[in-house]
Scaffold this motif. Sequence first.
Motif, PDB file in Angstrom:
ATOM      1  N   PRO A   5       0.811  -1.224   0.000  1.00  0.00           N
ATOM      2  CA  PRO A   5       0.000   0.000   0.000  1.00  0.00           C
ATOM      3  C   PRO A   5       0.843   1.272   0.000  1.00  0.00           C
ATOM      4  CG  PRO A   5      -0.847  -1.521   1.630  1.00  0.00           C
ATOM      5  CD  PRO A   5       0.439  -2.081   1.136  1.00  0.00           C
ATOM      6  N   ILE A   6       1.952   1.261   0.724  1.00  0.00           N
ATOM      7  CA  ILE A   6       2.826   2.434   0.730  1.00  0.00           C
ATOM      8  C   ILE A   6       3.477   2.607  -0.624  1.00  0.00           C
ATOM      9  CG2 ILE A   6       4.917   3.422   1.737  1.00  0.00           C
ATOM     10  CD1 ILE A   6       4.095   2.218   4.383  1.00  0.00           C
ATOM     11  N   TYR A   7       3.862   1.503  -1.256  1.00  0.00           N
ATOM     12  CA  TYR A   7       4.433   1.555  -2.597  1.00  0.00           C
ATOM     13  C   TYR A   7       3.457   2.209  -3.580  1.00  0.00           C
ATOM     14  CZ  TYR A   7       5.700  -0.091  -7.230  1.00  0.00           C
ATOM     15  OH  TYR A   7       5.988  -0.150  -8.556  1.00  0.00           O
ATOM     16  N   ILE A   8       2.215   1.826  -3.523  1.00  0.00           N
ATOM     17  CA  ILE A   8       1.202   2.396  -4.427  1.00  0.00           C
ATOM     18  C   ILE A   8       0.995   3.878  -4.123  1.00  0.00           C
ATOM     19  CG2 ILE A   8      -1.248   2.320  -5.038  1.00  0.00           C
ATOM     20  CD1 ILE A   8      -1.063  -0.741  -4.554  1.00  0.00           C
ATOM     21  N   LEU A   9       0.920   4.218  -2.853  1.00  0.00           N
ATOM     22  CA  LEU A   9       0.734   5.614  -2.470  1.00  0.00           C
ATOM     23  C   LEU A   9       1.904   6.476  -2.935  1.00  0.00           C
ATOM     24  CD1 LEU A   9      -0.944   7.696  -0.800  1.00  0.00           C
ATOM     25  CD2 LEU A   9       0.565   7.106   1.095  1.00  0.00           C
ATOM     26  N   TRP A  10       3.130   6.010  -2.696  1.00  0.00           N
ATOM     27  CA  TRP A  10       4.309   6.780  -3.074  1.00  0.00           C
ATOM     28  C   TRP A  10       4.471   6.884  -4.580  1.00  0.00           C
ATOM     29  CZ3 TRP A  10       8.717   5.031   0.723  1.00  0.00           C
ATOM     30  CH2 TRP A  10       8.448   5.549   1.986  1.00  0.00           C
ATOM     31  N   SER A  11       4.067   5.851  -5.331  1.00  0.00           N
ATOM     32  CA  SER A  11       4.234   5.931  -6.777  1.00  0.00           C
ATOM     33  C   SER A  11       3.274   6.930  -7.415  1.00  0.00           C
ATOM     34  CB  SER A  11       4.114   4.577  -7.450  1.00  0.00           C
ATOM     35  OG  SER A  11       3.255   3.728  -6.837  1.00  0.00           O
ATOM     36  N   PHE A  12       2.162   7.208  -6.775  1.00  0.00           N
ATOM     37  CA  PHE A  12       1.214   8.181  -7.313  1.00  0.00           C
ATOM     38  C   PHE A  12       1.218   9.492  -6.526  1.00  0.00           C
ATOM     39  CE2 PHE A  12      -0.641   4.116  -8.700  1.00  0.00           C
ATOM     40  CZ  PHE A  12      -0.628   4.353 -10.071  1.00  0.00           C
ATOM     41  N   LEU A  13       2.226   9.709  -5.728  1.00  0.00           N
ATOM     42  CA  LEU A  13       2.270  10.887  -4.870  1.00  0.00           C
ATOM     43  C   LEU A  13       2.302  12.183  -5.675  1.00  0.00           C
ATOM     44  CD1 LEU A  13       2.381  11.509  -1.841  1.00  0.00           C
ATOM     45  CD2 LEU A  13       4.835  11.731  -2.089  1.00  0.00           C
ATOM     46  N   GLY A  14       3.007  12.188  -6.797  1.00  0.00           N
ATOM     47  CA  GLY A  14       3.075  13.387  -7.626  1.00  0.00           C
ATOM     48  C   GLY A  14       1.721  13.792  -8.186  1.00  0.00           C
ATOM     49  N   ARG A  15       0.830  12.837  -8.353  1.00  0.00           N
ATOM     50  CA  ARG A  15      -0.514  13.132  -8.862  1.00  0.00           C
ATOM     51  C   ARG A  15      -1.524  13.376  -7.742  1.00  0.00           C
ATOM     52  NH1 ARG A  15      -0.343   8.061 -12.705  1.00  0.00           N
ATOM     53  NH2 ARG A  15       1.358   8.726 -14.047  1.00  0.00           N
ATOM     54  N   LEU A  16      -1.254  12.825  -6.565  1.00  0.00           N
ATOM     55  CA  LEU A  16      -2.200  12.968  -5.456  1.00  0.00           C
ATOM     56  C   LEU A  16      -2.063  14.291  -4.719  1.00  0.00           C
ATOM     57  CD1 LEU A  16      -2.017   9.391  -3.911  1.00  0.00           C
ATOM     58  CD2 LEU A  16      -3.861  10.365  -5.260  1.00  0.00           C
ATOM     59  N   LEU A  17      -0.854  14.806  -4.619  1.00  0.00           N
ATOM     60  CA  LEU A  17      -0.655  16.039  -3.855  1.00  0.00           C
ATOM     61  C   LEU A  17      -1.394  17.243  -4.425  1.00  0.00           C
ATOM     62  CD1 LEU A  17       3.059  15.771  -2.722  1.00  0.00           C
ATOM     63  CD2 LEU A  17       1.016  15.624  -1.322  1.00  0.00           C
ATOM     64  N   PRO A  18      -1.468  17.432  -5.751  1.00  0.00           N
ATOM     65  CA  PRO A  18      -2.265  18.576  -6.234  1.00  0.00           C
ATOM     66  C   PRO A  18      -3.748  18.467  -5.878  1.00  0.00           C
ATOM     67  CG  PRO A  18      -0.815  17.827  -7.963  1.00  0.00           C
ATOM     68  CD  PRO A  18      -0.719  16.830  -6.848  1.00  0.00           C
ATOM     69  N   LEU A  19      -4.226  17.248  -5.682  1.00  0.00           N
ATOM     70  CA  LEU A  19      -5.637  17.075  -5.319  1.00  0.00           C
ATOM     71  C   LEU A  19      -5.953  17.586  -3.921  1.00  0.00           C
ATOM     72  CD1 LEU A  19      -6.265  13.515  -6.777  1.00  0.00           C
ATOM     73  CD2 LEU A  19      -6.864  15.715  -7.786  1.00  0.00           C
ATOM     74  N   VAL A  20      -4.922  17.643  -3.070  1.00  0.00           N
ATOM     75  CA  VAL A  20      -5.136  18.156  -1.712  1.00  0.00           C
ATOM     76  C   VAL A  20      -4.656  19.594  -1.562  1.00  0.00           C
ATOM     77  CG1 VAL A  20      -5.131  15.895  -0.627  1.00  0.00           C
ATOM     78  CG2 VAL A  20      -2.983  17.130  -0.890  1.00  0.00           C
ATOM     79  N   GLY A  21      -4.323  20.248  -2.700  1.00  0.00           N
ATOM     80  CA  GLY A  21      -4.005  21.656  -2.662  1.00  0.00           C
ATOM     81  C   GLY A  21      -2.530  22.015  -2.706  1.00  0.00           C
TER      82      GLY A  21
END
Length: 51
Positions: A5-21
Amino acid sequence: MICPPIYILWSFLGRLLPLVGQDSRISHEAGKYALWLIPGLFSLKLLTRFL
């Protein structure tokens, strides 16, 4: 096991952070940094298993 789960979260971190501002340039750099941390995640799991 917590690594996948951490691997999946970290691999998409560049796309997830703009979603939280987060700023897009910062999130892009954070995503690149997180990709470099992924190999250490699995080695840390092996290390903690034997200690």
